[in-house]
Write a protein that holds these residues in place. Structure first.
Motif, PDB file in Angstrom:
ATOM      1  N   UNK A  44      37.563  11.588  67.819  1.00  0.00           N
ATOM      2  CA  UNK A  44      36.266  11.430  67.171  1.00  0.00           C
ATOM      3  C   UNK A  44      35.860  12.689  66.412  1.00  0.00           C
ATOM      4  N   UNK A  45      34.983  12.460  65.440  1.00  0.00           N
ATOM      5  CA  UNK A  45      34.295  13.552  64.743  1.00  0.00           C
ATOM      6  C   UNK A  45      32.806  13.270  64.834  1.00  0.00           C
ATOM      7  N   UNK A  46      32.070  14.216  65.386  1.00  0.00           N
ATOM      8  CA  UNK A  46      30.630  14.025  65.544  1.00  0.00           C
ATOM      9  C   UNK A  46      29.879  15.221  64.973  1.00  0.00           C
ATOM     10  N   UNK A  47      28.656  14.977  64.579  1.00  0.00           N
ATOM     11  CA  UNK A  47      27.753  16.055  64.161  1.00  0.00           C
ATOM     12  C   UNK A  47      26.661  16.170  65.217  1.00  0.00           C
ATOM     13  N   UNK A  48      26.561  17.342  65.814  1.00  0.00           N
ATOM     14  CA  UNK A  48      25.500  17.607  66.785  1.00  0.00           C
ATOM     15  C   UNK A  48      24.349  18.316  66.086  1.00  0.00           C
ATOM     16  N   UNK A  49      23.165  17.759  66.231  1.00  0.00           N
ATOM     17  CA  UNK A  49      21.958  18.374  65.671  1.00  0.00           C
ATOM     18  C   UNK A  49      21.023  18.743  66.812  1.00  0.00           C
ATOM     19  N   UNK A  50      20.761  20.030  66.945  1.00  0.00           N
ATOM     20  CA  UNK A  50      19.823  20.534  67.956  1.00  0.00           C
ATOM     21  C   UNK A  50      18.491  20.770  67.259  1.00  0.00           C
ATOM     22  N   UNK A  51      17.476  20.051  67.685  1.00  0.00           N
ATOM     23  CA  UNK A  51      16.158  20.182  67.061  1.00  0.00           C
ATOM     24  C   UNK A  51      15.182  20.835  68.027  1.00  0.00           C
ATOM     25  N   UNK A  52      14.462  21.797  67.498  1.00  0.00           N
ATOM     26  CA  UNK A  52      13.390  22.458  68.220  1.00  0.00           C
ATOM     27  C   UNK A  52      12.162  22.473  67.314  1.00  0.00           C
ATOM     28  N   UNK A  53      10.958  22.698  67.868  1.00  0.00           N
ATOM     29  CA  UNK A  53       9.754  22.626  67.043  1.00  0.00           C
ATOM     30  C   UNK A  53       9.793  23.510  65.803  1.00  0.00           C
ATOM     31  N   UNK A  54      10.484  24.648  65.863  1.00  0.00           N
ATOM     32  CA  UNK A  54      10.460  25.571  64.731  1.00  0.00           C
ATOM     33  C   UNK A  54      11.832  25.854  64.114  1.00  0.00           C
ATOM     34  N   UNK A  55      12.877  25.130  64.525  1.00  0.00           N
ATOM     35  CA  UNK A  55      14.178  25.331  63.905  1.00  0.00           C
ATOM     36  C   UNK A  55      15.119  24.151  64.180  1.00  0.00           C
ATOM     37  N   UNK A  56      16.194  24.095  63.400  1.00  0.00           N
ATOM     38  CA  UNK A  56      17.209  23.054  63.547  1.00  0.00           C
ATOM     39  C   UNK A  56      18.585  23.675  63.346  1.00  0.00           C
ATOM     40  N   UNK A  57      19.543  23.219  64.143  1.00  0.00           N
ATOM     41  CA  UNK A  57      20.898  23.745  64.051  1.00  0.00           C
ATOM     42  C   UNK A  57      21.879  22.579  64.089  1.00  0.00           C
ATOM     43  N   UNK A  58      22.923  22.635  63.246  1.00  0.00           N
ATOM     44  CA  UNK A  58      23.922  21.579  63.201  1.00  0.00           C
ATOM     45  C   UNK A  58      25.314  22.139  63.441  1.00  0.00           C
ATOM     46  N   UNK A  59      26.128  21.353  64.156  1.00  0.00           N
ATOM     47  CA  UNK A  59      27.528  21.696  64.385  1.00  0.00           C
ATOM     48  C   UNK A  59      28.377  20.447  64.227  1.00  0.00           C
ATOM     49  N   UNK A  60      29.557  20.597  63.649  1.00  0.00           N
ATOM     50  CA  UNK A  60      30.517  19.506  63.597  1.00  0.00           C
ATOM     51  C   UNK A  60      31.553  19.733  64.686  1.00  0.00           C
ATOM     52  N   UNK A  61      31.912  18.656  65.380  1.00  0.00           N
ATOM     53  CA  UNK A  61      32.803  18.750  66.535  1.00  0.00           C
ATOM     54  C   UNK A  61      33.911  17.712  66.402  1.00  0.00           C
ATOM     55  N   UNK A 114      23.776  24.021  79.921  1.00  0.00           N
ATOM     56  CA  UNK A 114      23.673  23.557  78.538  1.00  0.00           C
ATOM     57  C   UNK A 114      24.874  24.031  77.718  1.00  0.00           C
ATOM     58  N   UNK A 115      25.374  23.140  76.871  1.00  0.00           N
ATOM     59  CA  UNK A 115      26.509  23.463  76.005  1.00  0.00           C
ATOM     60  C   UNK A 115      25.987  23.962  74.663  1.00  0.00           C
ATOM     61  N   UNK A 116      26.312  25.201  74.318  1.00  0.00           N
ATOM     62  CA  UNK A 116      25.965  25.812  73.030  1.00  0.00           C
ATOM     63  C   UNK A 116      24.472  25.691  72.720  1.00  0.00           C
ATOM     64  N   UNK A 117      23.636  25.806  73.754  1.00  0.00           N
ATOM     65  CA  UNK A 117      22.203  25.788  73.546  1.00  0.00           C
ATOM     66  C   UNK A 117      21.601  24.416  73.276  1.00  0.00           C
ATOM     67  N   UNK A 118      22.397  23.353  73.491  1.00  0.00           N
ATOM     68  CA  UNK A 118      21.908  22.001  73.238  1.00  0.00           C
ATOM     69  C   UNK A 118      21.275  21.420  74.498  1.00  0.00           C
ATOM     70  N   UNK A 119      20.850  20.170  74.408  1.00  0.00           N
ATOM     71  CA  UNK A 119      20.317  19.471  75.573  1.00  0.00           C
ATOM     72  C   UNK A 119      21.407  18.725  76.343  1.00  0.00           C
ATOM     73  N   UNK A 120      22.642  18.811  75.854  1.00  0.00           N
ATOM     74  CA  UNK A 120      23.795  18.243  76.544  1.00  0.00           C
ATOM     75  C   UNK A 120      24.433  19.309  77.416  1.00  0.00           C
ATOM     76  N   UNK A 121      24.849  18.925  78.616  1.00  0.00           N
ATOM     77  CA  UNK A 121      25.569  19.851  79.483  1.00  0.00           C
ATOM     78  C   UNK A 121      27.061  19.788  79.169  1.00  0.00           C
TER      79      UNK A 121
END
Length: 252
Positions: A44-61, A114-121
């Motif tokens: 698989x190829x997925x895009x992880x988007x971590x959203x916080x009230x004041x910032x957003x971060x994206x990673x492709x995995x 948490x994995x890479x600061x996300x809400x997923x472990x």
């Protein structure tokens, strides 16, 4: 099905048997759903988007799974994180950091972190099979989703199971698509909720293209989303893919 209904009506067997049969059915539903969502093997190829009230971060995995116990995934972008990888075999997990060129074995206490600061472990992302082996499942009831039956299942940990959750609650559609997985602490208070949406045909089976993890006490604009861009189920992947040597090799 009619025979089971008659049994549970008390015409043939005792209520204790009916409870046991329901538990067995719930166990099978959970295992079948896990294997359906994971497949024999997958890429698989997925895009992880971590959203916080004041910032957003994206990673492709880029990720690979085989059977119930083996997973390998690498970050392919952004450049600063590219090459970071994770390997899971059974209950053991290792991470690789290309900046220091080092493989680190994670202790059990880190599996739920948490994995890479996300809400997923780490366990969440590796699709841990702990849910199958460490919990007792009970069918609580049914709902309906898009005209299909949805099983609502309560999962309680086995005595002395090496888990951190006091309970999990699942919603699994009759075609084995996982719609919801809620995680509770030892006091049975909700901690975080995983939901699946945008269900569509991917690699020959219906699959939730969007998986969203949201902490129970977090604001609405604080969550992590996994968006599947590519997904291919396979009958087999090579043994040398799920090794520490492969973990040290950055893959695109």
């Amino acid at each position: 099905m009619l025979k089971k209904m008659l049994m549970c009506a008390g015409l043939f067997l005792s209520p204790l048997f009916c409870l046991s049969a329901a538990a067995q059915d719930a166990d099978k539903i959970v295992r079948d759903s896990f294997n359906y969502m994971r497949g024999k093997s997958s890429v698989s190829t997925v895009v992880m988007t971590i959203r916080r009230p004041d910032w957003k971060r994206e990673m492709s995995i880029r990720g690979w799974t085989r059977g119930e116990k083996e997973s390998l995934f690498f970050i392919t972008s952004p450049p600063r994180d590219k090459g970071n990888g994770t390997l899971k075999k059974g209950r053991e997990m290792w991470t690789y950091n290309p900046k220091i060129n080092r493989v680190i074995k994670l202790p059990p206490s880190m599996m739920s972190q948490a994995w890479m600061g996300s809400d997923f472990s780490n366990n969440d992302l590796a699709k841990s099979d702990s849910l199958i082996y460490d919990y007792v499942h009970t069918l609580e009831g049914t709902e309906t989703h898009e005209g299909k039956t949805v099983w609502v299942i309560r999962s309680m940990p086995e005595p002395d199971a090496p888990v951190i959750w006091g309970m999990q609650r699942l919603k699994i559609r009759e075609d084995y698509v996982l719609l919801m997985q809620a995680f509770y602490d030892e006091d049975l208070e909700p901690v975080k909720i995983l939901t699946g949406s945008d269900i569509q045909m991917m690699s020959g089976r219906m699959f939730p293209r969007i998986m969203k993890m949201h902490k129970a006490d977090a604001p609405e604009d604080e969550y992590t989303v996994l968006e599947y861009r590519e997904l291919e189920f396979k009958d087999h992947l090579p043994d040398n893919l799920f090794t520490l040597s492969a973990l040290r090799t950055s893959r695109r």
